[in-house]
Scaffold this motif. Structure first.
Motif, PDB file in Angstrom:
ATOM      1  N   PHE A   1       0.795  -1.222   0.000  1.00 30.56           N
ATOM      2  CA  PHE A   1       0.000   0.000   0.000  1.00 30.56           C
ATOM      3  C   PHE A   1       0.833   1.280   0.000  1.00 30.56           C
ATOM      4  O   PHE A   1       0.290   2.369   0.016  1.00 30.56           O
ATOM      5  N   TRP A   2       2.142   1.147  -0.017  1.00 28.40           N
ATOM      6  CA  TRP A   2       3.000   2.325   0.011  1.00 28.40           C
ATOM      7  C   TRP A   2       2.890   3.065  -1.304  1.00 28.40           C
ATOM      8  O   TRP A   2       3.002   2.488  -2.372  1.00 28.40           O
ATOM      9  N   ARG A   3       2.674   4.342  -1.229  1.00 28.27           N
ATOM     10  CA  ARG A   3       2.561   5.181  -2.420  1.00 28.27           C
ATOM     11  C   ARG A   3       3.765   6.111  -2.441  1.00 28.27           C
ATOM     12  O   ARG A   3       3.769   7.144  -1.784  1.00 28.27           O
ATOM     13  N   LYS A   4       4.748   5.742  -3.183  1.00 24.13           N
ATOM     14  CA  LYS A   4       6.005   6.474  -3.222  1.00 24.13           C
ATOM     15  C   LYS A   4       5.790   7.919  -3.675  1.00 24.13           C
ATOM     16  O   LYS A   4       5.218   8.178  -4.718  1.00 24.13           O
ATOM     17  N   GLY A   5       6.267   8.830  -2.851  1.00 23.70           N
ATOM     18  CA  GLY A   5       6.220  10.238  -3.199  1.00 23.70           C
ATOM     19  C   GLY A   5       4.867  10.897  -3.028  1.00 23.70           C
ATOM     20  O   GLY A   5       4.740  12.086  -3.245  1.00 23.70           O
ATOM     21  N   GLU A   6       3.854  10.145  -2.655  1.00 26.00           N
ATOM     22  CA  GLU A   6       2.530  10.734  -2.489  1.00 26.00           C
ATOM     23  C   GLU A   6       2.251  10.971  -1.014  1.00 26.00           C
ATOM     24  O   GLU A   6       2.657  10.202  -0.161  1.00 26.00           O
ATOM     25  N   SER A   7       1.557  12.043  -0.740  1.00 26.52           N
ATOM     26  CA  SER A   7       1.143  12.289   0.633  1.00 26.52           C
ATOM     27  C   SER A   7      -0.361  12.517   0.653  1.00 26.52           C
ATOM     28  O   SER A   7      -0.985  12.763  -0.378  1.00 26.52           O
ATOM     29  N   VAL A   8      -0.908  12.435   1.822  1.00 25.16           N
ATOM     30  CA  VAL A   8      -2.343  12.612   1.995  1.00 25.16           C
ATOM     31  C   VAL A   8      -2.709  14.047   1.614  1.00 25.16           C
ATOM     32  O   VAL A   8      -2.027  14.991   2.011  1.00 25.16           O
ATOM     33  N   PRO A   9      -3.776  14.220   0.846  1.00 27.31           N
ATOM     34  CA  PRO A   9      -4.194  15.577   0.479  1.00 27.31           C
ATOM     35  C   PRO A   9      -4.512  16.410   1.720  1.00 27.31           C
ATOM     36  O   PRO A   9      -5.001  15.882   2.720  1.00 27.31           O
ATOM     37  N   PRO A  10      -4.246  17.695   1.664  1.00 25.48           N
ATOM     38  CA  PRO A  10      -4.500  18.544   2.834  1.00 25.48           C
ATOM     39  C   PRO A  10      -5.997  18.680   3.116  1.00 25.48           C
ATOM     40  O   PRO A  10      -6.832  18.492   2.235  1.00 25.48           O
TER      41      PRO A  10
ATOM     42  N   ARG B   1     -21.366  14.449   6.504  1.00 21.35           N
ATOM     43  CA  ARG B   1     -21.023  14.453   5.072  1.00 21.35           C
ATOM     44  C   ARG B   1     -19.583  14.933   4.850  1.00 21.35           C
ATOM     45  O   ARG B   1     -18.870  14.398   3.996  1.00 21.35           O
ATOM     46  N   ALA B   2     -19.151  15.911   5.621  1.00 18.92           N
ATOM     47  CA  ALA B   2     -17.773  16.399   5.497  1.00 18.92           C
ATOM     48  C   ALA B   2     -16.779  15.290   5.839  1.00 18.92           C
ATOM     49  O   ALA B   2     -15.769  15.107   5.143  1.00 18.92           O
ATOM     50  N   TYR B   3     -17.066  14.550   6.900  1.00 17.03           N
ATOM     51  CA  TYR B   3     -16.166  13.465   7.283  1.00 17.03           C
ATOM     52  C   TYR B   3     -16.216  12.303   6.292  1.00 17.03           C
ATOM     53  O   TYR B   3     -15.195  11.682   6.001  1.00 17.03           O
ATOM     54  N   ILE B   4     -17.376  12.014   5.760  1.00 19.30           N
ATOM     55  CA  ILE B   4     -17.478  10.962   4.742  1.00 19.30           C
ATOM     56  C   ILE B   4     -16.629  11.338   3.528  1.00 19.30           C
ATOM     57  O   ILE B   4     -15.876  10.510   3.000  1.00 19.30           O
ATOM     58  N   ASN B   5     -16.736  12.579   3.101  1.00 15.89           N
ATOM     59  CA  ASN B   5     -15.931  13.032   1.958  1.00 15.89           C
ATOM     60  C   ASN B   5     -14.439  12.926   2.258  1.00 15.89           C
ATOM     61  O   ASN B   5     -13.648  12.526   1.400  1.00 15.89           O
ATOM     62  N   ARG B   6     -14.054  13.270   3.479  1.00 21.26           N
ATOM     63  CA  ARG B   6     -12.632  13.185   3.847  1.00 21.26           C
ATOM     64  C   ARG B   6     -12.161  11.729   3.866  1.00 21.26           C
ATOM     65  O   ARG B   6     -11.062  11.416   3.393  1.00 21.26           O
ATOM     66  N   ILE B   7     -12.980  10.854   4.396  1.00 18.01           N
ATOM     67  CA  ILE B   7     -12.617   9.431   4.406  1.00 18.01           C
ATOM     68  C   ILE B   7     -12.429   8.931   2.978  1.00 18.01           C
ATOM     69  O   ILE B   7     -11.455   8.239   2.673  1.00 18.01           O
ATOM     70  N   ARG B   8     -13.341   9.298   2.103  1.00 21.96           N
ATOM     71  CA  ARG B   8     -13.233   8.852   0.706  1.00 21.96           C
ATOM     72  C   ARG B   8     -11.983   9.422   0.025  1.00 21.96           C
ATOM     73  O   ARG B   8     -11.395   8.776  -0.834  1.00 21.96           O
ATOM     74  N   THR B   9     -11.573  10.610   0.430  1.00 23.61           N
ATOM     75  CA  THR B   9     -10.383  11.233  -0.150  1.00 23.61           C
ATOM     76  C   THR B   9      -9.099  10.605   0.383  1.00 23.61           C
ATOM     77  O   THR B   9      -8.163  10.353  -0.373  1.00 23.61           O
ATOM     78  N   VAL B  10      -9.065  10.347   1.675  1.00 25.83           N
ATOM     79  CA  VAL B  10      -7.824   9.945   2.337  1.00 25.83           C
ATOM     80  C   VAL B  10      -7.627   8.430   2.402  1.00 25.83           C
ATOM     81  O   VAL B  10      -6.496   7.948   2.372  1.00 25.83           O
ATOM     82  N   ASP B  11      -8.695   7.682   2.467  1.00 26.26           N
ATOM     83  CA  ASP B  11      -8.551   6.244   2.684  1.00 26.26           C
ATOM     84  C   ASP B  11      -7.710   5.525   1.630  1.00 26.26           C
ATOM     85  O   ASP B  11      -6.992   4.588   1.973  1.00 26.26           O
ATOM     86  N   PRO B  12      -7.735   5.927   0.370  1.00 27.39           N
ATOM     87  CA  PRO B  12      -6.835   5.258  -0.582  1.00 27.39           C
ATOM     88  C   PRO B  12      -5.353   5.393  -0.205  1.00 27.39           C
ATOM     89  O   PRO B  12      -4.535   4.572  -0.596  1.00 27.39           O
ATOM     90  N   TYR B  13      -5.017   6.406   0.571  1.00 28.15           N
ATOM     91  CA  TYR B  13      -3.631   6.616   0.993  1.00 28.15           C
ATOM     92  C   TYR B  13      -3.294   5.862   2.275  1.00 28.15           C
ATOM     93  O   TYR B  13      -2.176   5.403   2.448  1.00 28.15           O
ATOM     94  N   VAL B  14      -4.260   5.793   3.194  1.00 28.25           N
ATOM     95  CA  VAL B  14      -3.958   5.240   4.516  1.00 28.25           C
ATOM     96  C   VAL B  14      -4.628   3.899   4.799  1.00 28.25           C
ATOM     97  O   VAL B  14      -4.273   3.228   5.763  1.00 28.25           O
ATOM     98  N   ASN B  15      -5.616   3.535   3.986  1.00 27.84           N
ATOM     99  CA  ASN B  15      -6.297   2.250   4.135  1.00 27.84           C
ATOM    100  C   ASN B  15      -6.721   2.009   5.586  1.00 27.84           C
ATOM    101  O   ASN B  15      -6.359   1.015   6.200  1.00 27.84           O
TER     102      ASN B  15
END
Length: 139
Positions: free
Chosen positions: A28-37, A66-80
């Motif tokens: 799951f490591w994404r080289k050079g990518e960080s979680v969106p702000p 809804r704000a937290y759901i959107n954040r989870i959908r944005t960040v979860d691909p990075y942190v699983n």
């Protein structure tokens, strides 16, 4: 002899756990990518601040959820990090919280005392038992 056996089993278990963590990290490591702000200011507020604003009617629980759901959908691909996504249930419960607050059945003071985090979303580790959800002991 028995102590030695348990030490050996503990060593094997810890070694397997380390190997699993290593393999998962590589997968799951994404080289050079960080979680969106964070781009939604609601996500930067504390739980107690959110709860106070929801109780006061300044903010609706549905909006926060809804704000937290959107954040989870944005960040979860990075942190699983999420296993059970109960988004529909969370939205239903947020609407129920908003309705309860709007009903006037409780004063703000009663809500603060009896239901201090009403309307504030949260996540729960899968090893904790939650009614209607599966739990995983070794997560």
């Amino acid at each position: 002899m028995e102590v030695l056996f348990y030490k050996f089993v503990e060593f094997i278990f810890e070694t397997l756990q380390a190997i699993i963590h290593f393999v998962v990290a590589i997968k799951f490591w994404r080289k050079g990518e960080s979680v969106p702000p964070v781009n939604n200011p609601l996500l930067l507020k504390s739980a107690t601040k959110l709860a106070a604003e929801i109780r006061a009617g300044e903010l609706r629980s549905e909006v926060v959820v809804r704000a937290y759901i959107n954040r989870i959908r944005t960040v979860d691909p990075y942190v699983n990090a999420t296993v059970n996504r109960c988004f529909e249930q969370a939205l239903r419960e947020a609407l129920e919280a908003d309705s309860l607050i709007a009903s006037g059945r409780y004063t703000k003071e009663q809500l603060a005392k009896e239901k201090p985090l009403l309307g504030v979303p949260l996540t729960v580790k899968t090893f904790l038992r939650v009614k209607g959800e599966c739990n995983i002991w070794l997560s």
